[in-house]
Design an enzyme around this catalytic site. Structure first.
Site, PDB file in Angstrom:
ATOM      1  CG  ASP A 184      -2.763   3.941  -1.423  1.00 29.15           C
ATOM      2  OD1 ASP A 184      -3.546   3.857  -2.384  1.00 29.15           O
ATOM      3  OD2 ASP A 184      -2.817   3.169  -0.452  1.00 29.15           O
ATOM      4  CB  SER A 199      -0.945  -0.044   1.211  1.00 35.86           C
ATOM      5  OG  SER A 199      -1.908   0.963   1.150  1.00 35.86           O
ATOM      6  CG  ASP A 239      -6.109   0.589  -0.568  1.00 41.24           C
ATOM      7  OD1 ASP A 239      -5.295   1.533  -0.559  1.00 41.24           O
ATOM      8  OD2 ASP A 239      -6.044  -0.368   0.223  1.00 41.24           O
TER       9      ASP A 239
END
Length: 443
Positions: free
Chosen positions: A238, A98, A242
């Site tokens: 990012d 992430s 998400d």
């Protein structure tokens, strides 16, 4: 849980999370979903150098256990969730850490509905990794699985995103920061197809620069782009897309709290806010709650993690929820936070209301908020420490309801997050420093 946290198995690639871990996860998933029929598992990855290593290890594990692996290649986490549920897969896997730096990586698991994998299955995988269960048999002969290029799934997801827009964005000038991550080959094509004039940064990944001074965690790049090019708005994602953080035409940052407010009031106005509820987390700004109350919108508050937001939404049938960090879930369209989808939903409000993003956000006033991380070895011991609790109580009493002090153990890092809200930035600084001093003395 030993390995899997709130957002999968994550850590420094090659050290905390190794190719051997990925292989064993693949082995167990391939066996688990291939017990009664040949399992179908779809895999996506972000642009980190180590993502290829983990992807290939997962594939080797899956096919050697007798299931088939379908490869989306570089794509977003929400695209994996979309493909899993629309193309009848048994399981989805996303290789990504992430918003973390490139040295980290992670493995996120999704069930056949595109939701995060249940803790029960993750626990079984952990036991297998640690050798606490019987060995998984190897497939032989024609039962060995195959690896299949499935780029068509990513293309279908792009088509789905484009279909969500109800009108052309022609005449709109939009900035995009792709974080040198998963959206580098998706976001621009979506907004170009919708007619917008796009200006893009953070779209030159080299395996080492994902999230590096770019994307939703380094919003200054997008602020600068929007102001210099005099754009209508901008959207930053990012590493695995998400999350979405927006910037309005003045350069003001529109974080997840603002997005929930803007989209929540819009949905209520048009009779589409099911249950008249939104879902936020304990980290949401007090200004969001006050603005929602002013507009007659109710809200649930969960612990931090889009997993918990989604669980509350599914349980109660709510259509909108999210986090200040930019994880926003529109449950009519997705089962997870989706940065590009969120950007499209914001554009829909702008186009429908025929106004600017700055005007839409003006109905919510944020309390000054300050967050600092303190590195610790035992998170729970610090949270339970009597002196820490006493300090927190004293600060809450001084604030008298016009702010708050929040302590939270990170689900992905060895840190305690110390957050204060108050009437002024100086007060926030005072209270956060006061709490940090107490924690550091108790380490």
């Amino acid at each position: 849980m030993k390995y899997f946290g709130t957002d999968g198995f994550r850590g420094e690639a090659g050290k905390v999370l190794t190719a051997d871990h990925a292989y064993k996860i693949g082995r167990y998933l391939g066996w688990y979903y291939g017990r009664e029929k040949r399992g179908r598992i779809v895999i996506g990855k972000d642009t980190r150098r180590s993502s290829y290593m983990f992807e290939y290890a997962l594939v080797a594990g899956i096919i050697s256990s007798g299931s088939d692996a379908y490869l989306l290649h570089v794509t977003t986490t929400p695209s994996v969730a979309y493909v899993v549920r629309t193309d009848d897969f048994d399981c989805g896997v996303m290789v990504s850490a992430s918003h973390n730096p490139y040295t980290d990586n992670g493995i996120k698991l999704m069930d056949s509905n595109g939701h995060k994998m249940s803790a029960a299955v993750e626990s079984q995988i952990e036991d297998y990794i640690d050798g606490k269960t019987d060995p998984v048999p190897f497939a032989i002969g024609e039962n060995i699985g195959v690896a299949i290029d499935y780029a068509i799934g990513r293309n279908r997801y792009i088509g789905f995103l484009i279909s969500l827009a109800t009108r052309s964005y022609k005449g709109k000038r939009i900035g995009l920061d792709c974080a040198n991550g998963s959206t580098f080959n998706i976001a621009k094509s979506v907004f170009d197809a919708l007619g917008a004039k796009t200006y893009v940064v953070g779209n030159e990944p080299n395996g080492l620069n994902i999230n590096q001074n770019c994307g939703s965690t380094h919003i200054d790049n997008l602020v600068k782009l929007v102001k210099e090019k005099e754009l209508d708005c901008g959207f930053a994602f990012d590493g695995d897309a998400d999350r979405c953080i927006a910037v309005d035409e003045t350069g003001q940052v529109i974080d997840g709290d603002y997005i929930i407010y803007i989209c929540g009031t819009y949905l209520k106005k048009h009779g589409r806010l099911d249950g008249n509820h939104v879902v936020a987390t304990i980290m949401a700004n007090l200004g969001l709650f006050k603005a929602l109350e002013k507009n007659g919108i109710e809200y649930d508050v969960t612990t931090v993690g889009d997993k918990y937001v989604n669980e509350d939404m599914v349980k109660n049938g709510y259509v909108l929820g999210g986090e200040q960090s930019g994880h926003i879930i529109f449950s009519k369209h997705a089962t997870t936070g989706d940065g590009i989808l969120t950007a499209i939903m914001i554009m829909e409000v702008i186009m429908e209301e025929k106004t600017s993003l700055h005007t839409l956000a003006s109905g919510m006033k944020k309390y000054p908020q300050l967050l600092k991380n303190v590195k610790v070895t035992d998170k729970q011991a610090i949270l339970d420490n009597p002196k820490v609790q006493e300090c927190r109580k004293e600060i809450e009493e001084e604030l008298q309801g016009n702010g708050r002090m929040l302590l939270r153990a990170s689900g992905t890092e060895p840190v305690i997050r110390v957050m204060a809200e108050a009437d002024t930035k100086d007060l926030c600084e005072k209270y956060v420093d006061q709490m940090v001093d107490v924690i550091e003395k108790e380490l």
